[in-house]
Design a protein around this motif. Structure first.
Motif, PDB file in Angstrom:
ATOM      1  N   ASP A 106       0.844  -1.187   0.000  1.00 58.45           N
ATOM      2  CA  ASP A 106       0.000   0.000   0.000  1.00 58.45           C
ATOM      3  C   ASP A 106       0.881   1.238   0.000  1.00 58.45           C
ATOM      4  O   ASP A 106       2.109   1.153   0.154  1.00 58.45           O
ATOM      5  CB  ASP A 106      -0.912   0.010   1.242  1.00 58.45           C
ATOM      6  CG  ASP A 106      -2.218   0.745   1.000  1.00 58.45           C
ATOM      7  OD1 ASP A 106      -2.269   1.579   0.063  1.00 58.45           O
ATOM      8  OD2 ASP A 106      -3.184   0.495   1.739  1.00 58.45           O
TER       9      ASP A 106
ATOM     10  N   ASP B  76      -3.249   0.127   7.994  1.00 58.80           N
ATOM     11  CA  ASP B  76      -3.304  -1.244   7.474  1.00 58.80           C
ATOM     12  C   ASP B  76      -2.734  -2.233   8.491  1.00 58.80           C
ATOM     13  O   ASP B  76      -3.286  -3.325   8.702  1.00 58.80           O
ATOM     14  CB  ASP B  76      -2.511  -1.357   6.173  1.00 58.80           C
ATOM     15  CG  ASP B  76      -3.264  -0.801   4.976  1.00 58.80           C
ATOM     16  OD1 ASP B  76      -4.450  -0.472   5.118  1.00 58.80           O
ATOM     17  OD2 ASP B  76      -2.655  -0.683   3.895  1.00 58.80           O
TER      18      ASP B  76
ATOM     19  N   ASP C 260      -7.652   6.861   1.793  1.00 60.18           N
ATOM     20  CA  ASP C 260      -6.429   6.868   1.000  1.00 60.18           C
ATOM     21  C   ASP C 260      -6.025   8.307   0.714  1.00 60.18           C
ATOM     22  O   ASP C 260      -6.782   9.074   0.116  1.00 60.18           O
ATOM     23  CB  ASP C 260      -6.657   6.105  -0.311  1.00 60.18           C
ATOM     24  CG  ASP C 260      -5.408   5.990  -1.150  1.00 60.18           C
ATOM     25  OD1 ASP C 260      -4.425   5.414  -0.671  1.00 60.18           O
ATOM     26  OD2 ASP C 260      -5.407   6.491  -2.291  1.00 60.18           O
TER      27      ASP C 260
ATOM     28  N   ARG D  39     -10.802  -2.674  -2.068  1.00 61.10           N
ATOM     29  CA  ARG D  39      -9.364  -2.485  -1.940  1.00 61.10           C
ATOM     30  C   ARG D  39      -8.957  -1.318  -2.829  1.00 61.10           C
ATOM     31  O   ARG D  39      -9.559  -1.088  -3.880  1.00 61.10           O
ATOM     32  CB  ARG D  39      -8.579  -3.733  -2.384  1.00 61.10           C
ATOM     33  CG  ARG D  39      -8.933  -4.999  -1.627  1.00 61.10           C
ATOM     34  CD  ARG D  39      -8.279  -5.054  -0.279  1.00 61.10           C
ATOM     35  NE  ARG D  39      -8.890  -6.082   0.558  1.00 61.10           N
ATOM     36  CZ  ARG D  39      -8.491  -6.358   1.790  1.00 61.10           C
ATOM     37  NH1 ARG D  39      -7.483  -5.702   2.310  1.00 61.10           N
ATOM     38  NH2 ARG D  39      -9.100  -7.279   2.494  1.00 61.10           N
TER      39      ARG D  39
ATOM     40  N   THR E  27      -5.376  -0.494  -4.531  1.00 59.25           N
ATOM     41  CA  THR E  27      -4.037  -1.040  -4.692  1.00 59.25           C
ATOM     42  C   THR E  27      -3.016   0.087  -4.862  1.00 59.25           C
ATOM     43  O   THR E  27      -3.386   1.239  -5.121  1.00 59.25           O
ATOM     44  CB  THR E  27      -4.007  -2.007  -5.880  1.00 59.25           C
ATOM     45  OG1 THR E  27      -4.722  -1.446  -6.984  1.00 59.25           O
ATOM     46  CG2 THR E  27      -4.654  -3.331  -5.505  1.00 59.25           C
ATOM     47  N   PRO E  28      -1.718  -0.220  -4.686  1.00 55.96           N
ATOM     48  CA  PRO E  28      -0.705   0.835  -4.745  1.00 55.96           C
ATOM     49  C   PRO E  28      -0.665   1.599  -6.055  1.00 55.96           C
ATOM     50  O   PRO E  28      -0.147   2.718  -6.099  1.00 55.96           O
ATOM     51  CB  PRO E  28       0.608   0.072  -4.512  1.00 55.96           C
ATOM     52  CG  PRO E  28       0.206  -1.114  -3.720  1.00 55.96           C
ATOM     53  CD  PRO E  28      -1.139  -1.503  -4.244  1.00 55.96           C
TER      54      PRO E  28
END
Length: 507
Positions: free
Chosen positions: A95, A103, A321, A365, A367-368
């Motif tokens: 992440d 997380d 995020d 989710r 994702t990075p």
């Protein structure tokens, strides 16, 4: 730092010693991403740059993914490498650096202000992670990292202990403030139709134990759990429309209090504890509304309406995020929506999917690579993924279809593989997985003999997959496999009332 798409807001200069200075920002955005696998033949040595040559300069920054799903020459990649090569620990997630603290906390790892050798130094804003090389007697720590200079190079710095947002204790090399990270204790938090909430736990030297942590006077329809600084927080929503927090540990006695009354039966709940210590509880209700309740860090207890859909909100999932709060909601009408705000964004709600059947469960989710993934289970027996971002147009596709309604799903992403665990009304449990070189595959992992009302999951650092289920015949089950373990299902508890909601943690 992480994420080749521009997640480079970190400003280390104010935190590190004067000798470090500040170098000019150099960003090289490359068109092709490859994945390179490397093994650690020799243990990395603290105080030197031991980053594997396949990822280190002159390999261009952000051009390849490491073994843990992080972009090369980013701080997250180097931290994952040091944990692997020195601590003997494999990262359970990938992440952005800003999300490492939440997380880790959500997975039961200690995150606090007590540094330790081998812990991860973490700052949420500006975002960064580094490996703790030493804890010094003058209230400083010496840390190693990549990309603190914004150019993707190794560095060693001595900084004040207080400059961190927290220290993440995955598997420390000394006791420090977090011991050795996970102790292998599995926790299932379950809400039942008789209004009770229980914890069942085992492992780490603990015998299998079930105890009642709350009795709320109305059927418990949704449960979420977090742990932060040694405190367990369990959040419950009820048929009566009330929302409660139950907490204990870290010097706190077992306490339950009402945090909100929504005015309509609570159908779903999701929670976050952000790095600033604020607790956020998001609830969906049968009248079609979505609310957030938050408190802490100077904020008084506040509940406000985020969205209203005109159809019962049966399921929701949330992510935070880069300062943006995302709430994903699934409705009885079969639609899926995202509501987001923060990080400079005004409150916005938009429809991301229409599935043609009532949505019964949602997970998500980010994702990075900044792609948002929303997974939905439906009354029609199908499981879908909706994804968008980082150049991907909004796309919804069917990942699996079953002959029985999907009542609960849980998801994991590990080493590039996406996993969806689905519980069905006919009592079966399935896994669907793809990615990381795997073609789309669905297989049955359990048949429990009673409707599966709720599902939670974990993938531990030893690569064992754990799926926890609550059923209409009052039972909790765990199904696990991997790393030499044959597929096994067993019953940890009988709660004496239909289990409508489960949430798991491993500490």
């Amino acid at each position: 730092m992480n994420n080749a798409q521009g997640d480079r807001s970190r400003d280390v200069g104010s935190r590190v010693t004067a000798a470090i200075g500040r170098l000019a920002l150099v960003l090289a955005l490359l068109g092709t991403t490859a994945i390179i696998t490397v093994s650690a033949a020799a243990t990395a040595a603290a105080g030197t740059d031991t980053y594997p040559a396949q990822w280190a300069p002159p390999t261009p920054m952000d051009s390849v993914l490491d073994n843990w799903g992080e972009y090369n020459r980013e701080c997250t990649s180097y931290a994952a490498w040091m944990l692997h090569s020195v601590n003997g620990f494999e990262m359970p997630f990938h992440d952005n650096a800003s999300a490492w603290g939440p997380d880790a906390s959500a997975r039961g790892y200690a995150v606090n202000m007590t540094p330790a050798l081998g812990a991860i130094y973490w700052t949420s804003s500006p975002q960064h992670v580094a490996w703790v090389e030493s804890v010094n007697s003058d209230s400083t720590v010496t840390i190693e990292d990549y990309n603190s200079d914004y150019t993707g190079h190794w560095g060693e710095h001595t900084v004040p202990v207080s400059s961190a947002s927290g220290y993440i204790h995955f598997k420390d090399l000394s006791s420090g403030g977090g011991g050795t990270g996970l102790q292998g204790i599995q926790h299932i938090f379950a809400g039942a139709a008789d209004g009770t909430v229980h914890e069942t736990y085992w492992g780490g030297g603990n015998a299998l134990t079930t105890w009642q942590i709350a009795s709320l006077g109305s059927p418990v329809t949704a449960v979420s759990a977090r742990t932060s600084n040694g405190v367990f927080h369990v959040y419950s929503g009820t048929q009566a429309g009330t929302v409660y927090e139950t907490y204990w540990g870290g010097g706190n006695a077992l306490t339950t209090w009402q945090v909100a009354s929504i005015g309509s039966p609570v159908t779903s709940i999701s929670t976050q504890i952000t790095p600033d210590g604020v607790q956020h509880v998001y609830t969906g209700a049968s009248n079609g509304t979505v609310h957030e309740t938050y408190w802490g860090s100077g904020n008084s207890l506040t509940t406000w309406q985020i969205a209203s859909f005109g159809s019962s909100v049966n399921a929701l999932s949330t992510q935070v995020d880069n300062g943006v709060q995302h709430v994903y909601s699934g409705t009885q009408a079969g639609t899926v929506h995202e509501s987001y705000w923060g990080g400079g964004n005004a409150l916005t709600t938009w429809q991301i999917a229409s599935l043609g059947s009532a949505v019964t469960s949602v997970d998500s989710r980010i994702t990075p690579d900044t792609v948002q993934h929303v997974y939905s289970g439906s009354q029609g027996g199908s499981v879908y993924e909706t994804y968008w971002g980082n150049g991907n147009s909004l796309t919804t596709w069917q990942a699996a279809h079953f002959s029985s309604p999907v009542k609960g799903i849980s998801t994991q992403i590990s080493t590039g593989v996406q996993h969806i665990y689905a519980g069905n009304a006919d009592g079966t449990v399935h896994e669907t997985y793809w990615g990381g070189g795997n073609s789309l595959t669905t297989w049955q992992i359990a048949s429990l003999g009673s409707a599966v009302n709720s599902v939670s999951s974990q993938i531990t650092s030893d690569s064992v997959q754990h799926v926890y289920t609550g059923t209409a015949d009052d039972l909790l089950h765990e199904t696990y496999w991997g790393n030499g373990n044959a597929l096994t299902t067993w019953q940890p508890a009988d709660l004496g009332s239909p289990v409508d909601a489960v949430q798991s943690l491993i500490t």
